[in-house]
Scaffold this active site. Structure first.
Site, PDB file in Angstrom:
ATOM      1  N   GLU A   1      10.514  25.522 -36.384  1.00  0.00           N
ATOM      2  CA  GLU A   1      10.446  26.622 -35.408  1.00  0.00           C
ATOM      3  C   GLU A   1      10.592  27.958 -36.118  1.00  0.00           C
ATOM      4  O   GLU A   1      11.204  28.044 -37.184  1.00  0.00           O
ATOM      5  CB  GLU A   1      11.607  26.477 -34.409  1.00  0.00           C
ATOM      6  CG  GLU A   1      11.229  25.810 -33.112  1.00  0.00           C
ATOM      7  CD  GLU A   1      10.507  26.748 -32.133  1.00  0.00           C
ATOM      8  OE1 GLU A   1       9.881  27.745 -32.569  1.00  0.00           O
ATOM      9  OE2 GLU A   1      10.569  26.475 -30.938  1.00  0.00           O
ATOM     10  N   ASP A   2      10.054  28.995 -35.496  1.00  0.00           N
ATOM     11  CA  ASP A   2      10.259  30.339 -36.030  1.00  0.00           C
ATOM     12  C   ASP A   2      11.648  30.859 -35.682  1.00  0.00           C
ATOM     13  O   ASP A   2      12.358  31.385 -36.525  1.00  0.00           O
ATOM     14  CB  ASP A   2       9.167  31.301 -35.532  1.00  0.00           C
ATOM     15  CG  ASP A   2       8.984  31.291 -34.011  1.00  0.00           C
ATOM     16  OD1 ASP A   2       9.632  30.477 -33.315  1.00  0.00           O
ATOM     17  OD2 ASP A   2       8.177  32.096 -33.507  1.00  0.00           O
TER      18      ASP A   2
ATOM     19  N   ASP B   1      16.190  31.151 -29.639  1.00  0.00           N
ATOM     20  CA  ASP B   1      16.740  32.264 -28.875  1.00  0.00           C
ATOM     21  C   ASP B   1      17.611  31.659 -27.763  1.00  0.00           C
ATOM     22  O   ASP B   1      18.746  31.265 -28.015  1.00  0.00           O
ATOM     23  CB  ASP B   1      15.533  33.066 -28.361  1.00  0.00           C
ATOM     24  CG  ASP B   1      15.890  34.385 -27.724  1.00  0.00           C
ATOM     25  OD1 ASP B   1      16.831  35.030 -28.176  1.00  0.00           O
ATOM     26  OD2 ASP B   1      15.204  34.777 -26.756  1.00  0.00           O
TER      27      ASP B   1
ATOM     28  N   PHE C   1      15.202  42.074 -31.084  1.00  0.00           N
ATOM     29  CA  PHE C   1      13.856  41.504 -31.046  1.00  0.00           C
ATOM     30  C   PHE C   1      13.189  41.734 -32.397  1.00  0.00           C
ATOM     31  O   PHE C   1      13.047  42.867 -32.846  1.00  0.00           O
ATOM     32  CB  PHE C   1      13.012  42.107 -29.917  1.00  0.00           C
ATOM     33  CG  PHE C   1      11.779  41.298 -29.675  1.00  0.00           C
ATOM     34  CD1 PHE C   1      11.830  40.143 -28.902  1.00  0.00           C
ATOM     35  CD2 PHE C   1      10.575  41.651 -30.279  1.00  0.00           C
ATOM     36  CE1 PHE C   1      10.693  39.360 -28.720  1.00  0.00           C
ATOM     37  CE2 PHE C   1       9.435  40.870 -30.100  1.00  0.00           C
ATOM     38  CZ  PHE C   1       9.500  39.718 -29.317  1.00  0.00           C
TER      39      PHE C   1
ATOM     40  N   ARG D   1       2.399  39.401 -36.828  1.00  0.00           N
ATOM     41  CA  ARG D   1       2.683  38.084 -37.423  1.00  0.00           C
ATOM     42  C   ARG D   1       2.474  38.105 -38.932  1.00  0.00           C
ATOM     43  O   ARG D   1       3.051  37.315 -39.661  1.00  0.00           O
ATOM     44  CB  ARG D   1       1.755  37.012 -36.825  1.00  0.00           C
ATOM     45  CG  ARG D   1       1.982  36.742 -35.362  1.00  0.00           C
ATOM     46  CD  ARG D   1       1.249  35.471 -34.972  1.00  0.00           C
ATOM     47  NE  ARG D   1       1.105  35.314 -33.535  1.00  0.00           N
ATOM     48  CZ  ARG D   1       2.031  34.794 -32.732  1.00  0.00           C
ATOM     49  NH1 ARG D   1       3.175  34.375 -33.237  1.00  0.00           N
ATOM     50  NH2 ARG D   1       1.818  34.668 -31.451  1.00  0.00           N
TER      51      ARG D   1
HETATM   52  P1  IMP Z   1      13.763  30.275 -26.506  1.00  0.00           P
HETATM   53  O1  IMP Z   1      13.122  29.234 -25.653  1.00  0.00           O
HETATM   54  O2  IMP Z   1      14.383  31.365 -25.674  1.00  0.00           O
HETATM   55  O3  IMP Z   1      14.722  29.738 -27.538  1.00  0.00           O
HETATM   56  O4  IMP Z   1      12.589  31.053 -27.209  1.00  0.00           O
HETATM   57  C1  IMP Z   1      12.016  30.656 -28.355  1.00  0.00           C
HETATM   58  C2  IMP Z   1      10.682  31.339 -28.561  1.00  0.00           C
HETATM   59  O5  IMP Z   1      10.672  32.683 -28.057  1.00  0.00           O
HETATM   60  C3  IMP Z   1      10.420  31.473 -30.038  1.00  0.00           C
HETATM   61  O6  IMP Z   1       9.799  30.326 -30.546  1.00  0.00           O
HETATM   62  C4  IMP Z   1       9.552  32.729 -30.100  1.00  0.00           C
HETATM   63  O7  IMP Z   1       8.210  32.397 -29.921  1.00  0.00           O
HETATM   64  C5  IMP Z   1      10.038  33.578 -28.945  1.00  0.00           C
HETATM   65  N1  IMP Z   1      11.032  34.588 -29.391  1.00  0.00           N
HETATM   66  C6  IMP Z   1      12.364  34.583 -29.151  1.00  0.00           C
HETATM   67  N2  IMP Z   1      12.974  35.643 -29.721  1.00  0.00           N
HETATM   68  C7  IMP Z   1      11.994  36.329 -30.352  1.00  0.00           C
HETATM   69  C8  IMP Z   1      12.000  37.531 -31.172  1.00  0.00           C
HETATM   70  O8  IMP Z   1      13.017  38.188 -31.454  1.00  0.00           O
HETATM   71  N3  IMP Z   1      10.779  37.897 -31.657  1.00  0.00           N
HETATM   72  C9  IMP Z   1       9.623  37.227 -31.409  1.00  0.00           C
HETATM   73  N4  IMP Z   1       9.588  36.104 -30.661  1.00  0.00           N
HETATM   74  C10 IMP Z   1      10.761  35.663 -30.136  1.00  0.00           C
HETATM   75 MG    MG Z   2       7.974  29.973 -31.191  1.00  0.00          MG
END
Ligand code: IMP
Ligand code: MG
Length: 181
Positions: free
Chosen positions: A97-98, A101, A151, A164
């Site tokens: 995963e990147d 959050d 962010f 990206r």
């Molecule tokens: P989660 O489901 O809230 O954990 O969100 C995960 C996804 O939200 C990541 O895989 C990203 O694609 C996107 N995301 C969450 N935070 C950021 C950020 O700071 N920058 C860019 N994308 C984010």
């Molecule tokens: Mg993602």
């Protein structure tokens, strides 16, 4: 609107950390083969760099989910847009995963992948924002960097599909133009 980006993690720091994680994964999976699963699109740059630093054999596969609609907050609705090409039953799977959050995407993906009964399933994320976690039941085994609640963009991560391709990770500072005030 012009976006201002402040460097949070330099490309040299990313390179060093990706090499370290690659070594750790190579040790942990010694004698095995890993199926690396990239969560598109944000995880793709990290996954290819990571794969080049892993010394055991790897297979690559890709998944695409949507949870964010060109905004900085999760919609809470996650949909699988593209599923895996090959079955993962009996395989040692490492989900790449990147960023984690809220943890919603990861939690849903882990459930989706576990249902196919891999031999093992671990998670590797480049970035972790633990302050934002609302779904604490899944935690990554490998974390590149723990970051504050900001962010971020670059090295795969986007804002409305932009940035990206930055070689570093930066904090996106939204600037108001005079008309928008
Ligand atoms: P989660 O489901 O809230 O954990 O969100 C995960 C996804 O939200 C990541 O895989 C990203 O694609 C996107 N995301 C969450 N935070 C950021 C950020 O700071 N920058 C860019 N994308 C984010
Ligand atoms: Mg993602």
């Amino acid at each position: 609107m012009t976006d201002n980006i402040e460097v949070l993690i330099s490309s040299a720091a990313i390179k060093k950390r990706v090499e370290e994680i690659g070594r750790q994964i190579s040790d942990d999976y010694f004698g095995k083969q890993i199926t690396l699963i990239c969560v598109l699109k944000g995880g793709v740059i990290f996954m290819v760099d990571l794969a080049r630093n892993i010394e055991v054999p790897v297979e690559l596969d890709f998944l695409e989910v949507s949870s964010y609609d060109n905004a900085t907050e999760s919609s809470g609705i996650i949909k699988i847009n593209k599923d895996l090409k090959n079955p993962i039953t009996g395989k040692d799977v490492l989900l790449v995963e990147d960023i984690i959050d809220s943890g919603r995407t990861l939690s849903m993906l882990v459930r989706h992948l576990q249902s196919q009964e891999p031999a093992s399933l671990k998670v590797c994320t480049l970035l972790d924002k633990p302050d934002r976690r609302t779904v604490p039941d899944v935690e990554p085994e490998y974390v590149g960097f723990v970051i504050p609640d900001e962010f971020v963009v670059g090295y795969g991560l986007d804002y409305a599909q932009k940035y990206r391709n930055l070689s570093y990770i930066g904090v996106l500072k939204f600037q108001e133009t005079p008309d928008e005030k």
